[in-house]
Write a protein that holds these residues in place. Sequence first.
Motif, PDB file in Angstrom:
ATOM      1  N   ARG A 213      -8.760  -3.531 -23.460  1.00  0.00           N
ATOM      2  CA  ARG A 213      -7.362  -3.254 -23.793  1.00  0.00           C
ATOM      3  C   ARG A 213      -6.977  -1.831 -23.391  1.00  0.00           C
ATOM      4  N   GLU A 214      -7.775  -0.877 -23.778  1.00  0.00           N
ATOM      5  CA  GLU A 214      -7.462   0.514 -23.479  1.00  0.00           C
ATOM      6  C   GLU A 214      -7.561   0.813 -21.984  1.00  0.00           C
ATOM      7  N   ILE A 217      -4.374  -0.337 -20.283  1.00  0.00           N
ATOM      8  CA  ILE A 217      -3.271   0.592 -20.543  1.00  0.00           C
ATOM      9  C   ILE A 217      -3.400   1.829 -19.651  1.00  0.00           C
ATOM     10  N   ARG A 221      -0.662   3.093 -16.635  1.00  0.00           N
ATOM     11  CA  ARG A 221      -0.058   4.416 -16.593  1.00  0.00           C
ATOM     12  C   ARG A 221      -0.182   5.071 -15.220  1.00  0.00           C
ATOM     13  N   THR A 242       2.052  -7.174 -29.222  1.00  0.00           N
ATOM     14  CA  THR A 242       2.020  -5.718 -29.383  1.00  0.00           C
ATOM     15  C   THR A 242       1.448  -5.059 -28.133  1.00  0.00           C
ATOM     16  N   PHE A 243       0.379  -5.651 -27.618  1.00  0.00           N
ATOM     17  CA  PHE A 243      -0.237  -5.142 -26.396  1.00  0.00           C
ATOM     18  C   PHE A 243       0.716  -5.285 -25.213  1.00  0.00           C
ATOM     19  N   GLU A 245       3.952  -5.433 -25.109  1.00  0.00           N
ATOM     20  CA  GLU A 245       5.081  -4.515 -25.187  1.00  0.00           C
ATOM     21  C   GLU A 245       4.699  -3.088 -24.791  1.00  0.00           C
ATOM     22  N   ARG A 246       3.396  -2.765 -24.920  1.00  0.00           N
ATOM     23  CA  ARG A 246       2.937  -1.422 -24.542  1.00  0.00           C
ATOM     24  C   ARG A 246       2.837  -1.258 -23.018  1.00  0.00           C
ATOM     25  N   VAL A 247       2.538  -2.358 -22.326  1.00  0.00           N
ATOM     26  CA  VAL A 247       2.278  -2.237 -20.889  1.00  0.00           C
ATOM     27  C   VAL A 247       3.380  -2.807 -20.007  1.00  0.00           C
ATOM     28  N   SER A 249       7.547  -3.313 -19.498  1.00  0.00           N
ATOM     29  CA  SER A 249       8.899  -2.968 -19.941  1.00  0.00           C
ATOM     30  C   SER A 249       9.900  -3.999 -19.455  1.00  0.00           C
TER      31      SER A 249
END
Length: 438
Positions: A213-214, A217, A221, A242-243, A245-247, A249
């Motif tokens: 997961r990390e 991400i 970036r 949740t994951f 929505e972090r990666v 848009s």
Amino acid sequence: MKDSDIAPHTNKMYVKNEAAGDRVNKAEQSLLNKLIRCSLVKNGNQVEVQQADPKSPLFSAKTFEELRLKPELLKGVFTMGFNRPSRIQENALPMMLAEPRQNLIAQSQSGTGKTAAFSLAMLSHVNPENNWTHVSKRSYTPFTLPLKTVSGVFMSACLCSVERGIKRQEQIVIGTPGTVLDWCTKYKLIDPKKITMFVLDEADVMIARQGHREQSIRIQRLLNKSCQMLLFSATFEDSVMTFAERVISQPNIIRLKRVEETLETIKQFYVLCRRKEDKFIALCDLYGCLTIAQAMIFCHTRKMAAWLASRLIEEGHQVSLLSGEMTVEQRAAVIERFRNGNEKVLVTTNVCSRGIDVEQVSLVVNFDLPVDMQGNADNETYLHRIGRTGRFGRRGFAVNMVDSDHSMDIIRQIEKHFDKKITKLDTSNLEEMEEMTI
């Protein structure tokens, strides 16, 4: 046998130890489903589409020709035997191929054609004349099959290993998050700013591993904001969203409308027993009285499954055994033999509780009832287990072995959850056994 004849309430420590059972590993189960799928899954769920821009016209493709694919890709699709888009393909492909490019989060179970969908999107965006990586696909395990199943025309390479110091010139790269991150940062083999499409497949499986997961991400970036982001997951649990929505848009979202699985075609019973030997006798009585095409018997532990399979073989039954200590390839071979009718009885743990469709299965037996870590009824596992019968609109039977007050309480919990009565059955009563099939 009376209700009072069953064994006393099981102590809590025993329940918690047993609840650990032969738990399903998500990654292994996903790979197992890939190995045994011989055709597309027919999903009865309706598709719900949530667009990032509600004013944008909603478009779905009923034929591959409507997608305006490159001629070589269209030829590859038809050569592989794909006649028309599957449900996920007809909704997702127009979004993935649209200009300007759109981000997408899509829910689709294994076997519905999602791999072919994003592979076509990858190949459509590739420019063979540019000798650098355009597309990067993240998977929880190195997997080179997807592109080959669609078309080899535009596939330059799918990388699972690289030689240090050599800049990658392949247009499409597939790998685990950690490996691809190393290629981008540690070894400088890929320029992440040149990647135009980023695909995260099996997201629910992948994020179960903290490192993956990390790492995903961190890769995200490094990419340009204009890079197209695609995420696919079999489930839309809170952790997945949740994951996502972090990666990703401003995504379009395709999800399956939740449809409760029906148990109307499955007759459910329970049998009172005192110990495992009584369960075995009841099982033999049951099998002797019913006209059974094939049967699946679920045990909670590998030890119990091995014992039961051995006893059934001694009685002359054609039995195969499936449990967690086997490799994924070995499990796939066992399931294939069972599907082909080489064995009539499959004794298994939870490794076979979901995603395995065998049309001839008419009986499912819960030799051990499914419980969670707290010792309560595991209703989801129960549904998946007995759902192995009654497939494709056929009638099926589910029989639960009850050997304690605690087991009886589990039956009551299951009845309450599904609002459906489970009928008591005396397998030693031939007349009663005959009536159950009516």
